[in-house]
Structures are given as C-alpha cells and as structure tokens.
Design a protein around this motif. Structure first.
Motif, PDB file in Angstrom:
ATOM      1  N   LEU A  37       7.370   4.039  14.702  1.00  0.00           N
ATOM      2  CA  LEU A  37       6.478   4.977  14.020  1.00  0.00           C
ATOM      3  C   LEU A  37       7.078   5.402  12.680  1.00  0.00           C
ATOM      4  O   LEU A  37       6.393   5.438  11.654  1.00  0.00           O
ATOM      5  N   MET A  38       8.371   5.718  12.696  1.00  0.00           N
ATOM      6  CA  MET A  38       9.048   6.108  11.452  1.00  0.00           C
ATOM      7  C   MET A  38       9.110   4.939  10.474  1.00  0.00           C
ATOM      8  O   MET A  38       8.858   5.112   9.279  1.00  0.00           O
ATOM      9  N   MET A  39       9.439   3.745  10.981  1.00  0.00           N
ATOM     10  CA  MET A  39       9.536   2.574  10.130  1.00  0.00           C
ATOM     11  C   MET A  39       8.179   2.274   9.489  1.00  0.00           C
ATOM     12  O   MET A  39       8.103   1.954   8.294  1.00  0.00           O
ATOM     13  N   GLY A  40       7.111   2.392  10.254  1.00  0.00           N
ATOM     14  CA  GLY A  40       5.777   2.181   9.697  1.00  0.00           C
ATOM     15  C   GLY A  40       5.449   3.199   8.622  1.00  0.00           C
ATOM     16  O   GLY A  40       4.905   2.853   7.564  1.00  0.00           O
ATOM     17  N   ALA A  41       5.799   4.453   8.876  1.00  0.00           N
ATOM     18  CA  ALA A  41       5.556   5.491   7.872  1.00  0.00           C
ATOM     19  C   ALA A  41       6.386   5.226   6.615  1.00  0.00           C
ATOM     20  O   ALA A  41       5.889   5.397   5.486  1.00  0.00           O
ATOM     21  N   PHE A  42       7.632   4.782   6.786  1.00  0.00           N
ATOM     22  CA  PHE A  42       8.465   4.458   5.632  1.00  0.00           C
ATOM     23  C   PHE A  42       7.877   3.310   4.822  1.00  0.00           C
ATOM     24  O   PHE A  42       7.893   3.323   3.592  1.00  0.00           O
ATOM     25  N   HIS A  43       7.364   2.291   5.524  1.00  0.00           N
ATOM     26  CA  HIS A  43       6.742   1.164   4.821  1.00  0.00           C
ATOM     27  C   HIS A  43       5.509   1.622   4.038  1.00  0.00           C
ATOM     28  O   HIS A  43       5.294   1.182   2.909  1.00  0.00           O
ATOM     29  N   VAL A  44       4.708   2.482   4.651  1.00  0.00           N
ATOM     30  CA  VAL A  44       3.512   2.981   3.964  1.00  0.00           C
ATOM     31  C   VAL A  44       3.917   3.766   2.723  1.00  0.00           C
ATOM     32  O   VAL A  44       3.341   3.584   1.635  1.00  0.00           O
ATOM     33  N   ILE A  45       4.919   4.628   2.838  1.00  0.00           N
ATOM     34  CA  ILE A  45       5.394   5.397   1.679  1.00  0.00           C
ATOM     35  C   ILE A  45       5.916   4.461   0.592  1.00  0.00           C
ATOM     36  O   ILE A  45       5.572   4.602  -0.588  1.00  0.00           O
ATOM     37  N   GLN A  46       6.727   3.492   0.998  1.00  0.00           N
ATOM     38  CA  GLN A  46       7.278   2.539   0.029  1.00  0.00           C
ATOM     39  C   GLN A  46       6.154   1.736  -0.621  1.00  0.00           C
ATOM     40  O   GLN A  46       6.201   1.454  -1.819  1.00  0.00           O
ATOM     41  N   GLY A  47       5.141   1.374   0.142  1.00  0.00           N
ATOM     42  CA  GLY A  47       4.012   0.641  -0.408  1.00  0.00           C
ATOM     43  C   GLY A  47       3.206   1.472  -1.389  1.00  0.00           C
ATOM     44  O   GLY A  47       2.788   0.978  -2.445  1.00  0.00           O
ATOM     45  N   LEU A  48       2.982   2.743  -1.054  1.00  0.00           N
ATOM     46  CA  LEU A  48       2.226   3.604  -1.958  1.00  0.00           C
ATOM     47  C   LEU A  48       2.985   3.852  -3.259  1.00  0.00           C
ATOM     48  O   LEU A  48       2.384   3.905  -4.338  1.00  0.00           O
ATOM     49  N   VAL A  49       4.302   3.980  -3.165  1.00  0.00           N
ATOM     50  CA  VAL A  49       5.103   4.141  -4.375  1.00  0.00           C
ATOM     51  C   VAL A  49       4.994   2.883  -5.239  1.00  0.00           C
ATOM     52  O   VAL A  49       4.835   2.960  -6.463  1.00  0.00           O
ATOM     53  N   ALA A  50       5.056   1.714  -4.606  1.00  0.00           N
ATOM     54  CA  ALA A  50       4.946   0.464  -5.365  1.00  0.00           C
ATOM     55  C   ALA A  50       3.560   0.322  -5.995  1.00  0.00           C
ATOM     56  O   ALA A  50       3.429  -0.238  -7.084  1.00  0.00           O
ATOM     57  N   LEU A  51       2.548   0.824  -5.332  1.00  0.00           N
ATOM     58  CA  LEU A  51       1.184   0.734  -5.882  1.00  0.00           C
ATOM     59  C   LEU A  51       0.973   1.672  -7.059  1.00  0.00           C
ATOM     60  O   LEU A  51       0.331   1.303  -8.046  1.00  0.00           O
ATOM     61  N   PHE A  52       1.498   2.889  -6.957  1.00  0.00           N
ATOM     62  CA  PHE A  52       1.177   3.908  -7.955  1.00  0.00           C
ATOM     63  C   PHE A  52       2.252   4.151  -9.009  1.00  0.00           C
ATOM     64  O   PHE A  52       1.975   4.743 -10.046  1.00  0.00           O
ATOM     65  N   GLU A  53       3.488   3.740  -8.769  1.00  0.00           N
ATOM     66  CA  GLU A  53       4.593   4.051  -9.688  1.00  0.00           C
ATOM     67  C   GLU A  53       5.498   2.826  -9.834  1.00  0.00           C
ATOM     68  O   GLU A  53       6.588   2.772  -9.263  1.00  0.00           O
ATOM     69  N   TYR A  67       4.599  -5.566  -8.399  1.00  0.00           N
ATOM     70  CA  TYR A  67       4.764  -4.478  -7.443  1.00  0.00           C
ATOM     71  C   TYR A  67       3.468  -4.095  -6.744  1.00  0.00           C
ATOM     72  O   TYR A  67       3.494  -3.514  -5.668  1.00  0.00           O
ATOM     73  N   THR A  68       2.339  -4.429  -7.325  1.00  0.00           N
ATOM     74  CA  THR A  68       1.079  -4.161  -6.645  1.00  0.00           C
ATOM     75  C   THR A  68       0.978  -4.995  -5.367  1.00  0.00           C
ATOM     76  O   THR A  68       0.576  -4.499  -4.315  1.00  0.00           O
ATOM     77  N   THR A  69       1.380  -6.248  -5.450  1.00  0.00           N
ATOM     78  CA  THR A  69       1.391  -7.108  -4.262  1.00  0.00           C
ATOM     79  C   THR A  69       2.369  -6.569  -3.224  1.00  0.00           C
ATOM     80  O   THR A  69       2.047  -6.497  -2.024  1.00  0.00           O
ATOM     81  N   TRP A  70       3.570  -6.197  -3.676  1.00  0.00           N
ATOM     82  CA  TRP A  70       4.551  -5.619  -2.753  1.00  0.00           C
ATOM     83  C   TRP A  70       4.012  -4.336  -2.119  1.00  0.00           C
ATOM     84  O   TRP A  70       4.242  -4.070  -0.947  1.00  0.00           O
ATOM     85  N   GLY A  71       3.297  -3.551  -2.906  1.00  0.00           N
ATOM     86  CA  GLY A  71       2.730  -2.316  -2.376  1.00  0.00           C
ATOM     87  C   GLY A  71       1.753  -2.575  -1.250  1.00  0.00           C
ATOM     88  O   GLY A  71       1.788  -1.911  -0.212  1.00  0.00           O
ATOM     89  N   TRP A  72       0.879  -3.561  -1.433  1.00  0.00           N
ATOM     90  CA  TRP A  72      -0.077  -3.880  -0.371  1.00  0.00           C
ATOM     91  C   TRP A  72       0.614  -4.480   0.852  1.00  0.00           C
ATOM     92  O   TRP A  72       0.244  -4.181   1.990  1.00  0.00           O
ATOM     93  N   VAL A  73       1.626  -5.318   0.633  1.00  0.00           N
ATOM     94  CA  VAL A  73       2.373  -5.898   1.764  1.00  0.00           C
ATOM     95  C   VAL A  73       3.015  -4.785   2.587  1.00  0.00           C
ATOM     96  O   VAL A  73       2.899  -4.747   3.822  1.00  0.00           O
ATOM     97  N   HIS A  74       3.689  -3.861   1.919  1.00  0.00           N
ATOM     98  CA  HIS A  74       4.359  -2.765   2.630  1.00  0.00           C
ATOM     99  C   HIS A  74       3.355  -1.831   3.313  1.00  0.00           C
ATOM    100  O   HIS A  74       3.584  -1.386   4.445  1.00  0.00           O
ATOM    101  N   THR A  75       2.249  -1.532   2.662  1.00  0.00           N
ATOM    102  CA  THR A  75       1.266  -0.616   3.238  1.00  0.00           C
ATOM    103  C   THR A  75       0.612  -1.216   4.481  1.00  0.00           C
ATOM    104  O   THR A  75       0.497  -0.555   5.520  1.00  0.00           O
TER     105      THR A  75
END
Length: 159
Positions: free
Chosen positions: A37-53, A70-78
C-alpha cells in the motif's frame, strides 16, 4: 502460590492458532500488504511529480537509463502505483492470486526504479529495498494467509 487451571474442552492460544493453519509468520504477510500500500502510494506520488514538475529531478531525460520523457515516466509510475495498491488490498484479504501478483509487481517495481535510478537515486534505492522486503515476505511466508478449508477444519475437530 496461585495455580491456574484450564477448563475442560478449552484450548490454549497456541493450539487454536495451529488448528486454523496460521502462525506467527502471518505478520510478515500483513507487513508485505501494508508495504505494498505504501509502495503504491509512493509510486503514485513519484508519478504525479514527474507529470507536473519535470524540473524536480536531478538529471534530464537524456541522463536516464531508459531515455523517455518524464511524462511517460509519470504515467508508468502512476499506473503501477494504482495496481500495486489494489494488489496490496487483495494481499491483506488473503487472496492466493494476490501473492503471485505481488511478487510480479514488486519485481517490476524494482526494475522500474533501477531504470529511474539516475533521476532520483535515494528514493529509487528506498523503493528497491521495499520491493525486496515484499518479495521475501510473500515468498517465504505467503502460505500462512491461506484461508482454512472446510475439510481441514473437519480434520482438526476430529483430532
């Protein structure tokens, strides 16, 4: 001195745990589920950061192992994070398929974080360590969460 007596027909905690097919190692599976659960949340956070910043990370996309933006990485992580969260919930529910999926997702997460290591090394190494712990917990102690069947319940009552 006081003595305690056990009532006839009652069982101690250890005996009742054995009859239901669980053990003290069940905590490892709960740990793995919570870590997923934590790892998934971390991936989502990392993905959103890659998408927006895009400028947040240490290197540009040309410095990554897999050179995509980084947009591609953001979607992969999210997307990976959302799937890991769902598998973590199923793992906590004791589903057999969730153990298999958890191992595959943790391995995939480790590979994604190895490829993302150049962008954010400390975070990626932390995620890889969590992946290794999840794989260990599920492979070594996964069977303890297996629900008891009615047949094994019947044999435990007969004994």
């Amino acid at each position: 001195m006081t003595t305690t007596r056990q009532a006839t027909g009652t069982r101690t905690g250890t005996e009742s745990m054995d009859n239901y097919g669980t053990s003290g190692w069940t905590g490892w599976i709960v740990f793995a589920g919570v870590m997923m659960l934590m790892m998934g949340a971390f991936h989502v956070i990392q993905g959103l950061v890659a998408l927006f910043e895009d400028t947040y990370y240490l290197v540009g996309q040309e410095g990554l192992v897999v050179q995509v933006d980084y947009t591609t990485w953001g979607w992969v992580h999210t997307i990976l994070g959302a799937v890991v969260i769902l598998a973590g919930i199923a793992l906590l529910a004791g589903q057999m398929w969730a153990r298999i999926v958890a191992i595959i997702l943790a391995f995939g997460s480790a590979l994604v974080n190895i490829a993302f290591l150049g962008a954010y090394p400390v975070w990626s190494l932390t995620m890889i360590a969590i992946d290794v712990l999840v794989i260990y917990a599920v492979t070594m102690h996964g069977k303890e969460m297996k629900p008891i069947t009615s047949q094994s319940r019947a044999t435990s009552v007969e004994e």
